[in-house]
Write a protein that holds these residues in place. Sequence first.
Motif, PDB file in Angstrom:
ATOM      1  N   ILE A 173      12.010  51.420 -42.184  1.00  0.00           N
ATOM      2  CA  ILE A 173      12.234  50.346 -41.127  1.00  0.00           C
ATOM      3  C   ILE A 173      13.072  50.611 -39.853  1.00  0.00           C
ATOM      4  O   ILE A 173      14.184  50.965 -40.198  1.00  0.00           O
ATOM      5  CB  ILE A 173      12.391  49.065 -42.003  1.00  0.00           C
ATOM      6  CG1 ILE A 173      11.435  48.717 -43.103  1.00  0.00           C
ATOM      7  CG2 ILE A 173      12.328  47.846 -41.071  1.00  0.00           C
ATOM      8  CD1 ILE A 173      11.643  47.572 -43.851  1.00  0.00           C
ATOM      9  N   GLY A 174      12.568  50.116 -38.596  1.00  0.00           N
ATOM     10  CA  GLY A 174      13.430  50.471 -37.593  1.00  0.00           C
ATOM     11  C   GLY A 174      13.199  49.185 -36.868  1.00  0.00           C
ATOM     12  O   GLY A 174      12.730  48.296 -37.136  1.00  0.00           O
ATOM     13  N   LEU A 226      11.383  42.446 -39.823  1.00  0.00           N
ATOM     14  CA  LEU A 226      11.056  41.445 -40.743  1.00  0.00           C
ATOM     15  C   LEU A 226       9.940  41.841 -41.667  1.00  0.00           C
ATOM     16  O   LEU A 226       9.130  42.380 -41.415  1.00  0.00           O
ATOM     17  CB  LEU A 226      10.720  40.259 -39.891  1.00  0.00           C
ATOM     18  CG  LEU A 226      10.050  38.974 -40.450  1.00  0.00           C
ATOM     19  CD1 LEU A 226      11.274  38.269 -41.209  1.00  0.00           C
ATOM     20  CD2 LEU A 226       9.303  38.171 -39.476  1.00  0.00           C
ATOM     21  N   ILE A 227      10.237  41.375 -42.924  1.00  0.00           N
ATOM     22  CA  ILE A 227       9.528  41.682 -44.204  1.00  0.00           C
ATOM     23  C   ILE A 227       8.801  40.239 -44.637  1.00  0.00           C
ATOM     24  O   ILE A 227       9.481  39.252 -44.799  1.00  0.00           O
ATOM     25  CB  ILE A 227       9.883  42.252 -45.284  1.00  0.00           C
ATOM     26  CG1 ILE A 227      10.596  43.761 -45.000  1.00  0.00           C
ATOM     27  CG2 ILE A 227       9.193  42.288 -46.500  1.00  0.00           C
ATOM     28  CD1 ILE A 227      11.310  44.271 -46.132  1.00  0.00           C
ATOM     29  N   ARG A 228       7.559  40.219 -44.503  1.00  0.00           N
ATOM     30  CA  ARG A 228       6.729  38.962 -44.895  1.00  0.00           C
ATOM     31  C   ARG A 228       6.220  39.160 -46.375  1.00  0.00           C
ATOM     32  O   ARG A 228       5.435  40.122 -46.208  1.00  0.00           O
ATOM     33  CB  ARG A 228       5.756  38.264 -43.926  1.00  0.00           C
ATOM     34  CG  ARG A 228       6.634  37.710 -42.713  1.00  0.00           C
ATOM     35  CD  ARG A 228       5.578  37.006 -41.788  1.00  0.00           C
ATOM     36  NE  ARG A 228       6.410  36.586 -40.652  1.00  0.00           N
ATOM     37  CZ  ARG A 228       6.491  35.223 -40.662  1.00  0.00           C
ATOM     38  NH1 ARG A 228       6.243  34.359 -41.707  1.00  0.00           N
ATOM     39  NH2 ARG A 228       7.020  34.756 -39.637  1.00  0.00           N
ATOM     40  N   ASP A 232      20.969  52.035 -45.791  1.00  0.00           N
ATOM     41  CA  ASP A 232      20.912  52.067 -44.011  1.00  0.00           C
ATOM     42  C   ASP A 232      21.080  53.472 -43.544  1.00  0.00           C
ATOM     43  O   ASP A 232      21.194  54.594 -44.231  1.00  0.00           O
ATOM     44  CB  ASP A 232      21.996  50.999 -43.766  1.00  0.00           C
ATOM     45  CG  ASP A 232      23.257  51.135 -44.021  1.00  0.00           C
ATOM     46  OD1 ASP A 232      23.630  52.588 -44.243  1.00  0.00           O
ATOM     47  OD2 ASP A 232      24.228  50.510 -44.101  1.00  0.00           O
ATOM     48  N   ILE A 233      21.305  53.381 -41.991  1.00  0.00           N
ATOM     49  CA  ILE A 233      21.355  54.630 -41.381  1.00  0.00           C
ATOM     50  C   ILE A 233      22.687  55.263 -41.624  1.00  0.00           C
ATOM     51  O   ILE A 233      22.692  56.548 -41.796  1.00  0.00           O
ATOM     52  CB  ILE A 233      21.323  54.101 -39.822  1.00  0.00           C
ATOM     53  CG1 ILE A 233      21.088  55.547 -38.924  1.00  0.00           C
ATOM     54  CG2 ILE A 233      22.585  53.465 -39.504  1.00  0.00           C
ATOM     55  CD1 ILE A 233      20.731  55.309 -37.647  1.00  0.00           C
TER      56      ILE A 233
END
Length: 243
Positions: free
Chosen positions: A211-212, A217-219, A233-234
């Motif tokens: 994800i970037g 947003l995840i639905r 995370d990064i």
Amino acid sequence: LPISANVTSKGIISVVNSGLSGAQVDFKIYSTKAPRVVSKTIPANTEVKVLLDSLSPGEDSVAVNAITRSGRVSIFMLDNQKRGLRSMGADFVASAPKPSNSLVIPNIPRVAKNKKTPQILRVVVPGPVDATLKATIYSSDGSFAPIGIDGASVPGESVKDFAFLPIVADSSYSLKLEADVPISAAVLTIVGSDMVWATATSEITNTGLQIGGFKPLIRLYGKSIDVDLNWIDINGKRGSKRL
């Protein structure tokens, strides 16, 4: 792959063969006419671009089933719509799961109330028997049956488009389709000079996502949602959350 091959379409299907031997791919094309098959040979270590208007010239509504007969290939599709010199947008079209009697198209963007351009639901019935549809829209407002789709029929071995413009308050919604025979479907949204395809997805079990973006947003859609999220995370920091 739900697409168009009329004069406005400049779409391309790219077939990449990264193997050391040639591959054979059959494209079965569904439209308002009888299905037809176009075969392509993909040499080793080669990318072949197939123009959509060469598969089914002049058709407004097309769906393509890419079948690998030999070798191993990767296939992706870019739909690029133009009207004269004016761009109508472009979008990569995600591959859909195999046809099913029940499917869900999630995260369909809402069209603003002041926009009069309807969204297009494209349904393909790969089998010879006609399909009768049952449709339900789910959003934060609740659920309802869209007019013109619920109870409609689609002839076998063909493609049919349905124009609709649901009024929902949320920024996106999900559409569930059920039929008495297996179907595949996707929704096209065009607003101004931009367009996006929303395709059906498979049920999530164990899935990894990269994800970037500024605010990803995840639905999630389902009758009962119980999901464990684990992420890195990064900076290598790990986290988890249960939804």
